[in-house]
Write a protein that holds these residues in place. Structure first.
Motif, mmCIF file in Angstrom:
data_model
loop_
_atom_site.group_PDB
_atom_site.id
_atom_site.type_symbol
_atom_site.label_atom_id
_atom_site.label_comp_id
_atom_site.label_asym_id
_atom_site.label_seq_id
_atom_site.Cartn_x
_atom_site.Cartn_y
_atom_site.Cartn_z
ATOM 1 N N GLN A 1 0.835 -1.205 0.000
ATOM 2 C CA GLN A 1 0.000 0.000 0.000
ATOM 3 C C GLN A 1 0.872 1.258 0.000
ATOM 4 N N ASP B 1 2.619 1.719 -3.418
ATOM 5 C CA ASP B 1 1.745 2.298 -4.454
ATOM 6 C C ASP B 1 1.621 3.806 -4.285
ATOM 7 N N SER C 1 -8.607 -3.576 -3.685
ATOM 8 C CA SER C 1 -7.458 -3.237 -2.836
ATOM 9 C C SER C 1 -6.259 -4.133 -3.070
ATOM 10 N N PHE D 1 -3.198 -4.041 -3.986
ATOM 11 C CA PHE D 1 -2.130 -3.068 -4.211
ATOM 12 C C PHE D 1 -1.033 -3.663 -5.093
ATOM 13 N N ALA E 1 -3.873 -3.718 -9.049
ATOM 14 C CA ALA E 1 -5.281 -3.618 -8.669
ATOM 15 C C ALA E 1 -6.214 -3.890 -9.852
ATOM 16 N N THR F 1 -3.912 3.098 -5.440
ATOM 17 C CA THR F 1 -3.485 1.773 -5.920
ATOM 18 C C THR F 1 -2.769 1.964 -7.262
#
Ligand SMILES: NC(=O)c1ccc[n+]([C@@H]2O[C@H](COP(=O)([O-])OP(=O)(O)OC[C@H]3O[C@@H](n4cnc5c(N)ncnc54)[C@H](O)[C@@H]3O)[C@@H](O)[C@H]2O)c1
Ligand SMILES: N[C@@H](CCO)C(=O)O
Ligand code: NA
Length: 815
Positions: A115, A118, A156, A158, A161, A199
């Motif tokens: 996360q 990204d 989600s 990541f 996506a 993302t």
């Protein structure tokens, strides 16, 4: 509207950005309503990844961050008027401060989640699009920066996506309703999940963004601007003659990309594909070039295939055993297993006997695939119904691709002929059930050669390249180079043949240049850059280069090259020779050479072995091939002796005339070969053998024009001295002929398999009476040419006519 997407290299430098601005402005002015999608500046995504990883490892990132900042600031300083710069610096600085904060956090936690990665990466696109939109504002005030993470909604996952299509469609449409009249600069690659967390869309992400916007907004086209001229027929780094394809279907583009052409990443095209929106691949650095249109149908084209692609590294696994026969579930089990474990199977072939399945995987997956198979099929292996498979490495896949293939017969024939001719062993074959591609697995060391050979075979009407390795740069060799040089453009324009002389050797030096030696300057180059010559090394090097359409030319008079001919044929290299040694040695060798050349599908041309450039070997071959039979051959085949007796008249001395013949380039390097009859004997031997008689040199009844003392001379100088000493002998011959009103002729004969050569005094009624210069004459009496023989006559020695004959043989190689 139209989507214009620019990749990293297009937004890489101030110069390239100028080109981008020009392209966008032009489209905007032309009222094409462009929507622009930009990637991050080239290298930025990688650098951000590196910085994040460094931070997580507790390493310093400030220097890298500073360089990132500098690159963007330089662009602003160079492309934006000073009065507009400050607010832009401020905003960019804000972005960089945010990146720094994030990196600090990662540094403190020593942890980098997908996360946060990204989020960090998203600044690459945000910086570039913001910056370029501001620069563009100077020319198009309606320019607007759009952060796509507000509109492209994803799950989600990541790093890779998946799109929420419905939500994205709503948001993009509403964006366009409010701002569609502006010139939008949209960040590629990024989106956000339902909580608004950033993302990224994975590989080819910016192309995907372009396709998403294009398909939702019903674009007239999606233009992908990159740094190459569209999609090419093959990888241009390997196939120099690869050219851009004007039109491809979606399917063809996918097949070509799947096997390597890295211009687009196929999955990103799907949204465009579904809506039949054309994708155009264009070159930012050559904006006038129309590029490649990828569209629904494959377009009208005369090309039998669209392209040749390849994967250079592949591992092959072969599964065999009696346990597979008639077991319908077998391959199902195998491939379900591999799919479940996410092992990508590149290609599959199954023998019709169902005894074996061969499939190809990426080398990194091969070991795991075997382990999985050993577990899954443990029982079968224990019961000896399945052989534990082994991995074969160092292999490549080559695939020809095109929708027209299924309508055109003979495509696979052409493919395999090209591979076979060049000695490329095919390990496995697969034709896609779609019939859009035929794939072969070959040795990795052959890939470059195969790509070029196959490219020539399918796009031959466009150009054929012969790679020449020439030994002997004397009288004939040097003249050949001159002719090749002066005809180069003509051959290319009129016959689509390009001849590259890649290797040159004489007895002192040798030189290689895979781009082709400059034939206007070969002599200097050979002197300057050549290494000491060594025929064995020369041939090894020729084989190691492994070039397609390769020809070895022997323009020496040496005995040594003939000992390598067989080996050269076995390496699938054709031979053109004016050297008669190989064909006039032992009959066994003569035969072996033909058989070997034939078995390896290569040419052995030696027209100039007999009568220089005169079509004699060819005529005889055609007669034999068409089923005629030779009854008798009578011939004058020594250009030197012909010249001598045509000029040994009145006051001329024999010695002087021989010297003249040598100066005119008619004699062998050693003139004793001519005057002693050896050269003529070799020619008769070759003709007799080509006429079907297994004659040996000892069988030839060889008369001489020389007195015995000349024949015994141990050096060329001694030989010339003998000629002078024997002046009376020759004067007597001359007088005899003149007294009888005759001319002296040295005539060869083949009848009932017997070869003889003898001196004759002939009068004006004899068909060989009227000859001049270095003329050769040959008369074939055959079953078809019985009443009046077939006669070929003309100059049979000399550098120009001989080199021309070698040249003609050369351009016929592979024809
Ligand atoms: N002169 C003609 O009219 C005519 C006609 C038909 C065929 N030929 C044949 O042409 C050939 C060449 O004749 P030329 O007059 O050009 O001879 P040349 O003596 O002028 O040249 C021979 C060349 O071969 C090179 N050479 C010799 N041994 C070598 C080796 N082992 N490796 C590499 N290079 C080597 C020499 O360095 C030289 O460059 C001969 O075989 C001859 O029978 C000549
Ligand atoms: N020396 C040869 C050249 C042609 O092979 C001749 O005089 O005939
Ligand atoms: Na000839």
């Amino acid at each position: 509207m139209k989507v214009l997407k620019f990749g990293g290299t297009s937004v890489g430098t101030v110069e390239s950005l100028k080109a981008v601005l020009g392209i966008v402005k032009k489209s905007y002015d032309a009222k094409e309503k462009p929507l622009v999608v930009l990637s991050a500046m080239s290298g930025v995504t990688n650098l951000l990844t590196q910085l994040a990883e460094d931070a997580a490892e507790g390493k310093s990132f400030s220097e890298g961050l500073k360089s990132l900042e500098d690159r963007h600031f330089t662009v602003v300083k160079e492309l934006l008027a000073v009065k507009y710069q400050n607010p832009v610096f401020t905003k960019l600085k804000l972005f960089f401060n945010e990146i720094e904060d994030l990196l600090q956090g990662i540094f403190a936690l020593k942890e980098l989640s997908y996360q946060s990665k990204d989020l960090i990466l998203s600044y690459g696109e945000r910086c570039s699009n913001y910056m370029v939109s501001k620069v563009m504002e100077q020319y198009v005030p309606e320019s607007l920066f759009v952060d796509a993470s507000h509109y492209v909604k994803t799950d989600s996952n990541f790093g890779n996506a998946h799109l929420n299509e419905t939500l994205t469609e709503q948001l993009v449409k509403s964006l366009y309703i409010s701002h569609g009249d502006k010139l939008l600069f949209v960040t590629g690659f990024i989106g956000s999940n339902e909580n608004g967390r950033i993302t990224t869309l994975g590989r080819g992400g910016s192309d995907y963004t372009a396709a998403i916007f294009g398909s939702i907004l019903d674009a007239a086209a999606i233009e992908i601007w990159t740094d190459v001229n569209g999609m090419l027929t093959a990888d241009p780094r390997i196939v120099k003659k690869a050219f851009s394809l004007p039109v491809l279907s979606y399917t063809e583009a996918m097949e070509l990309s799947y096997f390597g052409a890295k211009v687009i990443y196929p999955p990103t095209m799907i949204p465009a594909f579904l809506k039949k929106i054309p994708i155009v691949i264009r070159n930012t650095f050559e904006p006038d070039f129309s590029g490649t249109v990828i569209q629904f149908d494959s377009g009208k084209t005369a090309l039998p295939i669209k392209g040749i692609s390849s994967i250079s590294d592949i591992s092959v696994i072969n599964l065999s055993g009696s346990g597979m026969i008639g077991k319908s579930g077998f391959s199902g089990r195998l491939f379900t297993l591999l799919a479940r474990e996410q092992i990508n199977v590149v290609l599959i072939t199954q023998s019709s006997s169902e005894h074996s399945i061969t499939f190809a995987v990426n080398p990194s997956d091969a070991k795991r695939a075997i382990q999985l198979i050993e577990v899954e099929f443990e029982l079968e292996i224990q019961a000896n119904k399945l052989i534990v498979p082994a991995i074969e490495d160092n292999l490549s896949v080559l695939a020809i691709v095109g929708e027209n293939m299924k309508k055109t017969p003979g495509m696979s024939g052409r493919l395999f002929a090209a591979l076979g001719r060049n000695g490329i062993n095919v390990r496995a074959i697969a034709q896609g059930s779609s019939e859009y591609n035929i794939s072969v697995i070959i040795g990795k060391e052959d890939l470059a050669k195969a790509l070029n050979a196959v490219h020539d075979a399918f796009f031959a009407e466009l150009k054929k390249t012969l790679h020449v390795f020439n030994i002997g740069t004397g009288n004939i060799g040097a003249t050949l180079f001159k002719q090749l040089e002066s005809q180069h453009d003509f051959l290319l324009d009129k016959n689509d043949i390009e001849i590259k002389v890649v290797g040159i050797s004489n007895s002192r030096k040798m030189l290689f240049n895979t781009e082709g030696v400059d034939l206007t300057n070969w002599s200097n180059e050979l002197d300057k850059n050549g290494t000491e010559s060594d025929l064995a090394l020369f041939i090894d090097r020729m084989k190691a280069l492994n070039l397609p359409n390769c020809v070895f030319i022997d323009n020496t008079a040496s005995k040594l090259p003939a000992t390598y001919y067989e080996d050269i044929f076995k390496s699938n290299i054709s031979i053109v020779t004016c050297n008669k040694i190989a064909n006039s040695g032992k009959y066994e060798q003569y035969k072996t050479l033909r058989d070997t050349a034939h078995r390896h599908g290569v040419d052995f041309f030696y027209e100039t072995n007999v009568g220089a450039g005169l079509p004699i070997v060819r005529v005889l071959k055609d007669l034999m091939l068409s089923g005629d039979r030779i009854v008798k051959i009578e011939a004058i085949l020594s250009g030197t002796i012909s010249y001598i007796f045509n000029n040994f008249k009145a006051d001329a001395s024999f010695y002087d005339v021989v010297k003249q013949a040598q100066e005119l380039g008619y004699t062998e390097p050693d003139p004793r070969d001519d005057l002693g009859g050896i050269d003529f004997m070799r020619k008769m031997l070759i003709l007799a053998r080509d006429a079907g008689y297994p004659v040996e040199a000892e069988d030839v009844d060889l008369g001489s024009i020389l007195p015995p003392a000349c024949l015994k001379a141990e050096s060329v100088d001694a030989f010339y001295a003998e000629l002078q000493r024997e002046n009376d002998y020759f004067e007597a011959m001359k007088k005899k002929a003149e007294d009888e009103n005759k001319v002296i002729r040295y005539i060869g004969k083949l009848e009932s398999g017997k070869v003889s050569i003898a001196i004759q005094f002939v009068d004006e009624n004899h068909p060989f009476y009227a000859l001049s210069g270095s003329d050769n004459i040959i008369s074939f009496t055959t079953e078809r040419y019985k009443e009046r023989p077939l006669v070929v006559k003309g100059p049979g020695a000399g550098a120009e006519v001989t080199a021309a004959g070698v040249f003609a043989d050369l351009v016929n190689v592979g024809a």
